[in-house]
Design an enzyme around this catalytic site. Structure first.
Site, PDB file in Angstrom:
ATOM      1  N   SER A  69       0.834  -1.232  -0.163  1.00  0.00           N
ATOM      2  CA  SER A  69      -0.069  -0.129   0.010  1.00  0.00           C
ATOM      3  C   SER A  69       0.654   1.180  -0.029  1.00  0.00           C
ATOM      4  CB  SER A  69      -0.824   0.117   1.336  1.00  0.00           C
ATOM      5  OG  SER A  69      -0.246   0.282   2.215  1.00  0.00           O
ATOM      6  N   LYS A  70      -0.015   2.278  -0.505  1.00  0.00           N
ATOM      7  CA  LYS A  70       0.860   3.629  -0.429  1.00  0.00           C
ATOM      8  C   LYS A  70       1.359   4.053   0.870  1.00  0.00           C
ATOM      9  CE  LYS A  70      -0.680   8.475  -1.333  1.00  0.00           C
ATOM     10  NZ  LYS A  70      -1.806   9.172  -1.357  1.00  0.00           N
ATOM     11  N   ARG A  71       0.446   3.768   2.005  1.00  0.00           N
ATOM     12  CA  ARG A  71       1.018   4.206   3.139  1.00  0.00           C
ATOM     13  C   ARG A  71       2.155   3.211   3.815  1.00  0.00           C
ATOM     14  NH1 ARG A  71      -3.216   5.078   7.992  1.00  0.00           N
ATOM     15  NH2 ARG A  71      -3.916   6.258   6.221  1.00  0.00           N
TER      16      ARG A  71
END
Ligand code: GLU
Length: 496
Positions: free
Chosen positions: A263-265
């Site tokens: 994920s981006k996070r």
């Protein structure tokens, strides 16, 4: 399946920037097309206008370009089986849905959103799940349960309706996947999925199957998240009596710790981007990753054919690529490994080409002497992991240090510096050849009993700003005598 020319497609939805997972899907499709002298199509699946993000399509195309993924057919290019944007193909879907309705494989449904919600709630209260399919479709409001006069009048009165797929009420659908093998799904468990939404546009499932058929796609290579849709897609092909393409569902790419989809996070927290190019924040390109390194690394994720422990060129990756070598187990994304590939590809790339890459990232460097820049890249590249490093490692060859490392500065002996300045003045007045500056300094330190170690570390800190950098001899011959004197003097001014 006839032995047609291989045709694959990458079919992203323009709902945001292209994620590394999507890029890996594009790369596998591209490698497969190249290996089989086939065509690679880019189809933009933009039927969900509410989720569309401005600039996403452009971003996807730029990312593919940057990675060297050549597309044969796409919006505006070789439009022979186009248009390649689903939003421009409504007449195609319309024609096919009418055929499906005529064949009795799809039907109009008039149930309102509130009515369906009511059924869902009611089922939930009883601990059940409401599924619109064979067991209740005749009790709901649709063209199977109503008279044709009623249906016609509802359609003509411009009321809202959808078109649903009439999933078989018995039997099994047998699916086959190159990576995962065969499966059997009980048709009675399937929902009568909506094929055409109330606004008249197709859902993903319908548009996707119709387009793969219309565009002559022979192999559907896509992410594992689409595997649950495979049974429905099979049934839609069968309902039309169309031959099916081969399917290969690629394994997921997980976070570095193996927990959850990348994920981006997680990327942000770990200090890397999961996007190839800048999108709000710097992408991998801006952090100095080479496209060939990213391509090479992604080609190894989930496949043993590219995973040789060595760097591979596009040509080698194409030769090695086999869909059969794709594994079903998810792969963890490892940024350190990507950096390893990047370091290796930097060593293998010639410095002139690296210069072009650096100039694209840092256009202000165009003002510097380009030949000197190439020479500098040659000198420092073995230490560089990214393109950004290349410049950080070379900067002192062009500019005197803006500041000196505090701890290191204390190692510089004022006495030595003063003597060095005196030596330089003398060398200047003697007007002798100073290209071998370091040997002149070494002789001088020897003759005058000045500890060489102290001299060398002092010089390094004065010219680099830190106790680091390449061979001192190389640094001094690169910057030259005059620049050395300037740096000595600015050090004296700033430090004492
Ligand atoms: N539009 C889908 C996506 O965004 C494509 C899925 C497929 O390749 O069938 O991933």
């Amino acid at each position: 399946m006839s032995l047609n020319k291989v045709r694959v497609r990458f079919a992203p939805s323009p709902t945001g920037p292209l994620h590394i997972g999507g890029l890996r899907t594009a790369i596998f499709n591209f490698l497969f097309a190249r290996k089989n002298n086939g065509d690679f199509i880019l189809r933009i699946e933009d039927t969900d206008k509410k989720r569309e993000v401005t600039g996403a399509e452009k971003y996807i195309i730029e990312s593919l370009n940057w990675c060297g993924i050549k597309v044969n057919e796409m919006p505006g290019v070789e439009d022979k089986r186009g248009p390649y944007r689903q939003s421009e193909r409504n007449d195609v879907y319309k024609k096919h849905i009418l055929r499906l309705i005529e064949k009795g494989k799809a039907y109009y449904a008039f149930d309102s959103a509130e009515e369906l919600e009511w059924y869902r709630d009611g089922h939930k209260k009883k601990g059940k799940t409401f599924i619109y399919n064979w067991h209740n479709r005749l009790k709901l409001k649709n063209s199977l349960s109503m008279s044709s006069a009623e249906v016609e009048s509802l359609i003509n009165s411009k009321g809202k309706f959808v078109v649903r797929f009439k999933a078989p009420s018995k039997g099994f659908v047998k699916t086959s996947d190159i990576i995962r093998g065969n499966s059997e799904i009980d048709c009675r468990l399937l929902e009568d999925k909506v094929l055409i939404k109330a606004d008249g546009t197709p859902t993903y499932h319908f548009a996707n199957v119709v387009d793969d058929y219309e565009m002559g796609v022979t192999h559907v290579i896509r992410g594992e998240e689409w595997l649950p849709s495979l049974a429905l897609h099979y049934l839609i092909y069968d309902a039309f009596n169309w031959g099916k393409p081969f399917f290969a569902h690629l394994p997921l790419i997980l976070n570095p710790n193996g927990k959850g989809k990348l994920s981006k996070r997680t990327g942000e927290n770990a200090g890397f981007s999961v996007f190839p190019l800048k999108w709000e924040h710097a992408g991998l390109r801006e952090t100095g990753i080479l496209p060939e390194a990213l391509f090479n690394y992604l080609a190894t994720l989930g496949s043993s054919s590219g995973n040789t422990g060595k760097t591979m060129s596009l040509k080698q990756l194409v030769e090695a690529f086999e869909l059969n070598s794709v594994v079903s187990a998810a792969a963890n994304f490892d940024f350190e490994k990507l950096k390893w590939y990047n370091h290796k590809h930097i060593q293998e790339k010639n410095s002139e080409k690296l210069l072009n890459d650096i100039l694209e990232l840092m256009p202000s460097l165009k003002d510097l002497d380009q030949l000197k820049l190439i020479k500098a890249i040659d000198l420092v590249k073995e230490r560089a992991t990214t393109l950004v490093d290349l410049w950080t490692l070379a900067e002192y060859l062009f500019f005197s240090p803006k500041q000196y490392n505090e701890k290191a500065r204390k190692k510089v002996s004022l006495e030595v510096v003063k003597k060095l300045i005196a030596l330089c003045e003398e060398l200047e007045s003697r007007n002798e050849n100073k290209t071998n500056l370091l040997s002149l300094i070494k002789n001088w330190s020897n003759e005058n009993n000045i500890p060489l170690g102290k001299v060398l570390i002092s010089i390094r800190i004065i010219v680099v700003g830190e106790p680091s950098g390449i061979d001192l001899d190389k640094i001094l011959s690169f910057i030259g005598f005059d620049e050395f004197v300037l740096r000595l003097n600015s050090f004296v001014k700033s430090a004492f």
